[in-house]
Scaffold this motif. Structure first.
Motif, PDB file in Angstrom:
ATOM      1  N   SER B 122       7.464  -0.583  -1.597  1.00  0.00           N
ATOM      2  CA  SER B 122       6.466  -0.876  -2.625  1.00  0.00           C
ATOM      3  C   SER B 122       5.121  -0.226  -2.273  1.00  0.00           C
ATOM      4  O   SER B 122       4.928   0.254  -1.157  1.00  0.00           O
ATOM      5  CB  SER B 122       6.302  -2.384  -2.768  1.00  0.00           C
ATOM      6  N   ARG B 123       4.240  -0.211  -3.249  1.00  0.00           N
ATOM      7  CA  ARG B 123       2.902   0.349  -3.044  1.00  0.00           C
ATOM      8  C   ARG B 123       1.856  -0.726  -3.262  1.00  0.00           C
ATOM      9  O   ARG B 123       2.038  -1.604  -4.097  1.00  0.00           O
ATOM     10  CB  ARG B 123       2.670   1.505  -4.016  1.00  0.00           C
ATOM     11  N   GLU B 124       0.753  -0.590  -2.539  1.00  0.00           N
ATOM     12  CA  GLU B 124      -0.278  -1.611  -2.576  1.00  0.00           C
ATOM     13  C   GLU B 124      -1.403  -1.194  -3.527  1.00  0.00           C
ATOM     14  O   GLU B 124      -1.763  -0.020  -3.570  1.00  0.00           O
ATOM     15  CB  GLU B 124      -0.849  -1.796  -1.166  1.00  0.00           C
ATOM     16  N   VAL B 125      -1.916  -2.163  -4.266  1.00  0.00           N
ATOM     17  CA  VAL B 125      -3.070  -1.904  -5.143  1.00  0.00           C
ATOM     18  C   VAL B 125      -4.046  -3.066  -5.033  1.00  0.00           C
ATOM     19  O   VAL B 125      -3.694  -4.147  -4.585  1.00  0.00           O
ATOM     20  CB  VAL B 125      -2.674  -1.774  -6.635  1.00  0.00           C
ATOM     21  N   GLY B 126      -5.261  -2.798  -5.505  1.00  0.00           N
ATOM     22  CA  GLY B 126      -6.189  -3.926  -5.666  1.00  0.00           C
ATOM     23  C   GLY B 126      -7.372  -3.903  -4.762  1.00  0.00           C
ATOM     24  O   GLY B 126      -7.616  -3.080  -4.007  1.00  0.00           O
TER      25      GLY B 126
END
Lengths: 126, 126
Positions: B122-126
């Motif tokens: 998965s990829r991280e955002v925010g």
């Protein structure tokens, strides 16, 4: 005997919304948009999916997705899928547009991936 | 801070053609069809795609494909996509159906993959 694999997922966007679709999907999936060599109809979304190509295609039609199957024998692969129940939508030079039972579009195209990747990831039939 | 990944590609087939769609896609892609636990609306096509889930979903609607994004924070991920231009089609308990700019359906769902696989991909955002 021939080989096939699912090459990619195409986001077919109406011409007047294709730029917005590219902006959205590239930002949404953290993918780098790149217009395909020599044909600005297609914008590659590099890195969007693991293991599959993803592209936005500008179309003079309603929005839809479709999948591409790449193969080392377009005629044999199209014939295999037709025998399984697909129907021919169109037959541009060198590739097929088919409709699967259930109503979904798929294209059969010659190998688009790197040949070594195709060798390692395709399946044999026939 | 949250994470997302594209979970899968869904072949949404009208109810009266869903069985034909399962037969076709499983044979076409050398995939093993398996009805999802507890919900015969969904048939998994195990092994159809490399790196992505593929399922046939029986729908009371026209044929279409859609993609699912899985995430560890459904609200935050839906909000991120809405800020990028997506609109809300429906909001069933626990997940969202969105329409992307360009007109394409995508769903935002909680993590469906094995947690270790999700962590790794998965990829991280925010």
């Amino acid at each position: 005997m021939h080989r096939f694999r699912v090459f990619g997922l195409f986001v077919d966007a109406p011409l007047d919304t294709a730029a917005q679709a590219v902006s959205f999907w590239s930002a949404a999936l953290h993918a780098k948009p790149r217009v395909a060599d020599g044909d600005d109809t297609y914008t590659r979304l590099t890195g969007a999916l693991s293991g599959l190509e993803m592209e936005v295609q500008a179309v003079n039609d309603q929005p839809r997705y479709h999948v591409d199957i790449e193969t080392d024998d377009v005629e044999a692969e199209a014939l295999r899928l037709i025998r399984l129940g697909a129907t021919v939508v169109s037959r541009p030079p060198g590739w097929y547009v088919l409709r699967a039972p259930g109503g979904h579009l798929l294209c059969v195209v010659k190998v688009q991936s790197d040949p070594e990747f195709f060798d390692a990831n395709s399946r044999e039939v026939g």
